[in-house]
Write an enzyme that holds these catalytic residues in place. Sequence first.
Site, short mmCIF file in Angstrom:
data_model
loop_
_atom_site.label_atom_id
_atom_site.label_comp_id
_atom_site.label_asym_id
_atom_site.label_seq_id
_atom_site.Cartn_x
_atom_site.Cartn_y
_atom_site.Cartn_z
N GLY A 207 0.81 -1.22 0.00
CA GLY A 207 0.00 0.00 0.00
C GLY A 207 0.84 1.26 0.00
O GLY A 207 0.47 2.28 -0.60
N ASP B 66 -7.17 0.31 6.27
CA ASP B 66 -7.65 -0.75 7.14
C ASP B 66 -6.48 -1.67 7.45
O ASP B 66 -6.35 -2.76 6.92
CB ASP B 66 -8.77 -1.51 6.39
#
Lengths: 290, 290
Positions: free
Chosen positions: B154, B171
């Site tokens: 990410g 998340d």
Amino acid sequence: MKHVQDTLPPYVKIENGELWLTEDDRENLKISYRIKDIIFSEPSEFQHVMILDSYDFGRMLVLDGVVQTTSIDGHIYNEMISHIPLQLHPAAKKVLIIGGGDCGAAREAAKYPHLEEIHMVEIDEKVVQACKAHLQEVSGNLSDPRVKFIYDDGVAFVKEHENEYDVIIIDSSDPVGPAEALFSRDFYANVRRALKDDGLMVCQSQSPIFHLDILRRTYNNIGELFPHVKVYTATVPTYPGGLWSFTIGSTKPLALPEKATIPADTKYVNEGILKQCFELPQFLKTALEK
Amino acid sequence: MKHVQDTLPPYVKIENGELWLTEDDRENLKISYRIKDIIFSEPSEFQHVMILDSYDFGRMLVLDGVVQTTSIDGHIYNEMISHIPLQLHPAAKKVLIIGGGDCGAAREAAKYPHLEEIHMVEIDEKVVQACKAHLQEVSGNLSDPRVKFIYDDGVAFVKEHENEYDVIIIDSSDPVGPAEALFSRDFYANVRRALKDDGLMVCQSQSPIFHLDILRRTYNNIGELFPHVKVYTATVPTYPGGLWSFTIGSTKPLALPEKATIPADTKYVNEGILKQCFELPQFLKTALEK
């Protein structure tokens, strides 16, 4: 500090040279707290009473091996069970607390100068003495002259009182052992009789996650006895599941005061919490509507 | 089911003939779950991935021995991390989820028909595959054509995107191991660049009880990068302390929509929760004001 297993109270075990309390009241989930020291450990007439000093939660009151309140989060429960009903009944003068041996609810109630009498009926004097001596973060070593300690069975006590209290706070332990009768419909009926005409009651009504059956039964019982019933919640970290419920029964419609008068030194409750605690998660709304 | 210790995955132990998972990521507090069965257990390139069937929480995703999400309460976390930002940005069309390998956040986001693209960037494909195959109570075996799975880091992914997403949902797991970089200021700066001018981000920001330092650092970092920052909370029973925090950063002022459009089948979030989750306990308000 040297310990050998034989000299330790029940519930506390030595593991790899460290002291651990493991709650054993649940079959499938065990929570273990590492303990620095055993401050107090004595059986009372009703249960085994311990004050333990833990690493993560500071000092804790432990009854029959189950954590009841801690220095770290005891204020959350005690503020929620006292300030919410007292904000909803700002004209209250006479308050009865049933249970609440850690003295935390009485301590919070005593922050309202307009209250004239706070009666605390706790069955186990040893719990009160232990908390006043060794758990002052919760008890505040409460010595307000308006607080009267009565060491008696709450069930028997409310039977003998009628039309006397503005607010009754039922601060019980779990519905096993000494506190079981504090969850019965008969008891709530007597609580209603002990209240003045415009009085209200609140009780802790267990975890909405793990004991939804108890919460629903409590809600239904109180709803049959009082024209107005409401559930509110808070997060109490040392209670299993975190989310905890409280149920209010009232003879008058329940409305928040236009101007909240929350004492200045609270750590959890504020005006926002007073409003938000009645907004329930969807699964709980649905369960209570059934 | 017969097990011998040698054939069990790490983290699962036999005690008195029963299987138990004991989380060992904390020094002074141990939580142990009684296990019915081991559904899946494999090391991935990044961590040890297990799906366990537990007595109290149903099936659970366990990474490196730490419970991440369960059948019983996974929806609370996933609904809170997705519906709150999507209610605050009702015109969103393109959403990025970083992490979220259990697929629960993407599943909740996919309930909004007006979303056109949902990109889910998860570093560990094995987590996604295990949850889609064995944890459908959380993942819903998500197969919405708008959801694009991208197995990538990410941190690297957001660096390569600019002015592209309306909402970014971070998340992550705890800030140790693969997720550590997802809590850094540089990462949030890149997230801001990857957002459109009127976009907003949300991240899980740990326990206000046990990790108040991480929450405060996250709040301060995001507050320096975005003109508007807000914290909200929910109670997630399987996370230590129950109370959990989320932090939103936004380029536009944050305001609840006049009319909430929460999907009909949520179990936790409703219009009341949408309002109440921003009302913080006093200790947390005070800590964030400092």
